[in-house]
Design a protein around this motif. Structure first.
Motif, short mmCIF file in Angstrom:
data_model
loop_
_atom_site.label_atom_id
_atom_site.label_comp_id
_atom_site.label_asym_id
_atom_site.label_seq_id
_atom_site.Cartn_x
_atom_site.Cartn_y
_atom_site.Cartn_z
N THR A 1 26.07 -4.77 -12.57
CA THR A 1 25.99 -6.19 -12.90
C THR A 1 25.29 -6.97 -11.80
N SER B 1 30.38 -4.53 -19.38
CA SER B 1 31.59 -5.11 -18.81
C SER B 1 32.74 -5.14 -19.82
N MET C 1 33.54 -12.09 -16.30
CA MET C 1 32.24 -11.43 -16.20
C MET C 1 31.50 -11.45 -17.53
N ARG D 1 37.44 -9.34 -15.94
CA ARG D 1 36.59 -8.85 -17.04
C ARG D 1 36.18 -9.96 -18.00
N VAL E 1 30.45 -0.75 -12.52
CA VAL E 1 30.06 -1.86 -13.39
C VAL E 1 29.70 -3.08 -12.57
#
Length: 449
Positions: free
Chosen positions: A272, A446, A333, A330, A268
């Motif tokens: 990203t 995410s 993000m 998390r 991830v």
């Protein structure tokens, strides 16, 4: 024979930071010279894309190999080689008589940049064995790079306006000479690991895949997607990408360990990284053209137009490193991706005749979101992989980000290939929509991964 002085870690830090500074300056500084380059070489958007992407392409392709080269031949020697090559290539850029020569020199700059970045960090690890001191040194190194990224458009605009576009490359020469002098005189010799293998087949297929993809995206703008050159480039992209994956899967010492991607957090973070740089560098390219070609701002005015965005990038980067601990990676993000997407979404009403001040708040939102994401995905990447492989993991993330930047410039450049006002604005809106969609998808990924 150069003399090594192991008792000067702060001077080693200064030299390493200078290497990072010139690399990031040349990521951002060229955008304010796009109109000057277009006029000087009578080129089109595709030509300008290659000036930007030649550097990013080879930088992305060689980043992973450059770290391995530092391990094998010594970080100090590879860093010196990279700095010397970057400085000479900058001279080549500044003296380039043709667009093809400039693009070739930009490729050489990209090779130098790839050698500089991972080995500058290796030098810091060597000069600061104490963890707390090393973290502080890396912080100063990052701050120097952030300052360079923020100052790039402003400095570049001033230089282009008063001394011509060649000066944005020639300014690297005194910086390079100072950096080389410092590292040669005051840094310790680096250890060598002669047994460190180099994944040459993987490196070759990676370069072919990225170069073919960049060629296809750029050439499609003026040849069309069905042209034989574009189709061959796309075929080469697919074949070499498959070849790269097969080589990495079978290699004992792969350049890109595919096992990393079995960790969802690492995957991830890498995806990203691609999305964030796609949006940021693709839209910086588009807005640079918008300010210069459509709103007829001077290079200096264009640089100043980006100043609020680049300054907030630097400040928010510092804030993000503190928020990770309190909020968690998390949520940060997801929030950063949503904030960036919202900022770019609010830029959709932009028009040629619109006021610059209508753009400021959305641009600040987009930059703040991106600045929150970058240190967060770096933290996630390093936390998801065992410490002994942190260098390779960091290299993979940085490579993913550079690939995203290259794709962003190539794709958004394709959308704005026609510079007549109506066509350009249509392409600009398409670029914004694609960036917004990708950022929202990244937020969803995410959140639910």
């Amino acid at each position: 024979m150069s003399v090594s002085h192991p008792m000067h870690p702060r001077i080693t830090l200064a030299a390493a930071a200078l290497g990072f500074v010139v690399v990031l300056l040349d990521v951002s500084v060229v955008n304010v010279a796009l109109d000057a380059l277009r006029t000087s070489f009578s080129t089109d958007i595709a030509g300008l894309q290659w000036v930007v992407n030649a550097y990013t392409l080879i930088f992305a392709a060689l980043l992973l190999m450059a770290g391995a080269l530092g391990d094998r031949f010594g970080a100090r020697d590879v860093f010196i080689t990279g700095f010397a090559l970057f400085t000479l290539a900058s001279l080549g850029c500044g003296l380039a008589p043709t667009l093809a020569t400039l693009i070739a020199a930009r490729l050489a700059q990209g090779i130098g940049a790839a050698l500089l970045v991972p080995n500058s960090l290796s030098l810091l690890a060597q000069a600061f064995p104490d963890k707390e001191q090393r973290n502080r040194a890396v912080g100063w190194w990052g701050a120097a790079g952030g300052t360079a990224l923020a100052a790039g458009p402003v400095v570049g605009g001033f230089l282009v306006m008063h001394f011509g576009w060649r000066s944005i490359f020639l300014i690297n020469i005194p910086v390079g000479l100072v950096g080389l002098t410092l590292i040669l005189r005051y840094s310790a010799t680096s250890p060598r690991n002669e047994g460190r293998s180099l994944d040459l087949p993987g490196q070759a297929t990676a370069i072919i895949a990225l170069a073919s993809l960049a060629t296809a995206l750029t050439d499609a703008a003026h040849l069309g997607w069905t042209h034989s050159h574009v189709l061959v480039a796309l075929l080469m992209t697919v074949v070499s990408a498959i070849g790269f994956i097969l080589i990495e899967a079978r290699s004992r010492a792969p350049m890109l360990p595919l096992s990393f991607f079995s960790n969802s957090s690492f995957s991830v973070a890498s995806i990203t990284g691609v999305i964030v740089n796609f949006a940021y560098y693709g839209l910086i390219f588009v807005f640079s053209l918008f300010f210069q070609l459509e709103q007829h701002l001077s290079p200096q005015e264009t640089g100043m137009a980006f100043l609020p965005m680049t300054v907030v990038l630097m400040v928010a980067n510092i804030i993000a490193s503190r928020l990770i601990t309190s909020l968690g990676a998390r949520p940060l993000m997801v929030f950063g991706l949503l904030l960036a997407a919202t900022g770019y979404l609010l830029l959709l009403p932009v028009s040629v005749s619109g006021s610059y001040w209508q753009l400021v708040v959305p641009m600040l939102m987009a930059a703040s979101g991106i600045a929150l994401i970058v240190p967060t995905i770096t933290n996630v990447t390093l936390s998801s992989i065992e410490p002994s492989r942190a260098g390779i993991a960091s290299g993979v993330l940085n490579t993913a980000r550079q690939v995203g930047g290259m794709l962003g410039v190539a794709t958004c450049g394709y959308f704005v290939r026609d510079t007549t006002p109506a066509a350009f604005m249509h392409g600009m809106h398409l670029s914004l929509i694609v960036a917004v969609v990708l950022l929202f998808l990244g937020a969803a990924l995410s959140l639910f991964s």
